[in-house]
Design a protein around this motif. Structure first.
Motif, short mmCIF file in Angstrom:
data_model
loop_
_atom_site.label_atom_id
_atom_site.label_comp_id
_atom_site.label_asym_id
_atom_site.label_seq_id
_atom_site.Cartn_x
_atom_site.Cartn_y
_atom_site.Cartn_z
N GLY A 66 -19.19 2.09 2.15
CA GLY A 66 -17.78 2.39 2.08
C GLY A 66 -17.02 2.08 3.35
O GLY A 66 -17.59 2.04 4.44
N THR A 67 -15.74 1.85 3.20
CA THR A 67 -14.83 1.66 4.33
C THR A 67 -13.57 2.46 4.06
O THR A 67 -13.06 2.46 2.94
CB THR A 67 -14.53 0.17 4.56
N GLN A 68 -13.08 3.14 5.07
CA GLN A 68 -11.95 4.05 4.90
C GLN A 68 -10.63 3.29 5.00
O GLN A 68 -10.42 2.52 5.94
CB GLN A 68 -11.99 5.16 5.93
N VAL A 69 -9.76 3.54 4.05
CA VAL A 69 -8.39 3.02 4.08
C VAL A 69 -7.45 4.22 4.11
O VAL A 69 -7.52 5.08 3.22
CB VAL A 69 -8.10 2.13 2.87
N THR A 70 -6.59 4.25 5.10
CA THR A 70 -5.62 5.33 5.24
C THR A 70 -4.23 4.74 5.33
O THR A 70 -3.97 3.88 6.17
CB THR A 70 -5.91 6.17 6.48
N VAL A 71 -3.36 5.19 4.43
CA VAL A 71 -1.99 4.70 4.39
C VAL A 71 -1.06 5.82 4.84
O VAL A 71 -1.01 6.87 4.19
CB VAL A 71 -1.61 4.22 2.99
N SER A 72 -0.36 5.60 5.92
CA SER A 72 0.51 6.62 6.46
C SER A 72 1.93 6.48 5.92
O SER A 72 2.37 5.39 5.54
CB SER A 72 0.55 6.52 7.99
N THR A 73 2.64 7.60 5.89
CA THR A 73 4.02 7.60 5.40
C THR A 73 4.98 7.17 6.50
O THR A 73 4.64 7.11 7.65
CB THR A 73 4.42 8.99 4.90
N LEU B 248 0.82 -1.21 0.00
CA LEU B 248 0.00 0.00 0.00
C LEU B 248 0.86 1.26 0.00
O LEU B 248 1.95 1.30 0.60
CB LEU B 248 -0.95 -0.02 1.19
N LYS B 249 0.34 2.28 -0.69
CA LYS B 249 1.01 3.56 -0.83
C LYS B 249 0.12 4.66 -0.25
O LYS B 249 -1.11 4.50 -0.22
CB LYS B 249 1.28 3.84 -2.31
N PRO B 250 0.69 5.77 0.13
CA PRO B 250 -0.15 6.88 0.63
C PRO B 250 -1.23 7.30 -0.37
O PRO B 250 -2.34 7.67 0.05
CB PRO B 250 0.87 7.99 0.87
N GLU B 251 -0.94 7.19 -1.65
CA GLU B 251 -1.94 7.58 -2.65
C GLU B 251 -3.09 6.59 -2.76
O GLU B 251 -4.07 6.86 -3.46
CB GLU B 251 -1.29 7.76 -4.03
N ASP B 252 -3.01 5.47 -2.05
CA ASP B 252 -4.14 4.54 -1.98
C ASP B 252 -5.16 4.96 -0.93
O ASP B 252 -6.23 4.35 -0.82
CB ASP B 252 -3.67 3.12 -1.65
N THR B 253 -4.84 5.99 -0.16
CA THR B 253 -5.76 6.48 0.87
C THR B 253 -7.05 6.96 0.21
O THR B 253 -7.03 7.81 -0.68
CB THR B 253 -5.12 7.62 1.66
#
Length: 121
Positions: free
Chosen positions: A114-121, A86-91
């Motif tokens: 919907g379900t939230q996906v958050t990818v942190s750096t 996963l990449k931050p841009e997948d958020t």
């Protein structure tokens, strides 16, 4: 009509993995083409992946090819999407959708919340 409920989203670090699920009720999903979409703030909703009724054919957006895998279990009335690297841009908010048409792309008829996906750096 079919009702769709997504689960499995959350916060993950860059390079991590998540599996989102879409549980259907009301009708058997074997009648539907199923897809996953996503929408990031300020952006349009976009198709991420889709799978035919039998699961024998899939399509993916170029930006997830090789990283995401869509699958379905018609006996469990559930669709999954495994998301790796996963990449931050997948958020984004990820949505499950169903359609009567056998074509993987194009408009869909039914949507989950919907379900939230958050990818942190």
């Amino acid at each position: 009509q079919v009702q769709l409920v997504e689960s499995g989203g959350g916060l993950v670090q860059t390079g991590g993995s998540l599996r989102v699920s879409c549980a259907a009720s009301g009708r058997t999903i074997s009648m539907y083409t199923m897809g996953w979409f996503r929408q990031a703030p300020g952006k349009e909703r976009e198709l991420v992946a889709a799978v035919t009724r039998s699961g024998d054919s899939t399509t993916y957006a170029d930006f997830v090819k090789g990283r995401f895998t869509i699958s379905r279990d018609n006996r469990k009335n559930t669709v999954y999407m495994q998301m790796n690297s996963l990449k931050p841009e997948d958020t984004a908010a990820y949505y499950c959708a169903a359609k009567w048409s056998p074509f993987l792309r194009g408009s869909y008829d039914y949507w989950g919340q919907g379900t939230q996906v958050t990818v942190s750096t």
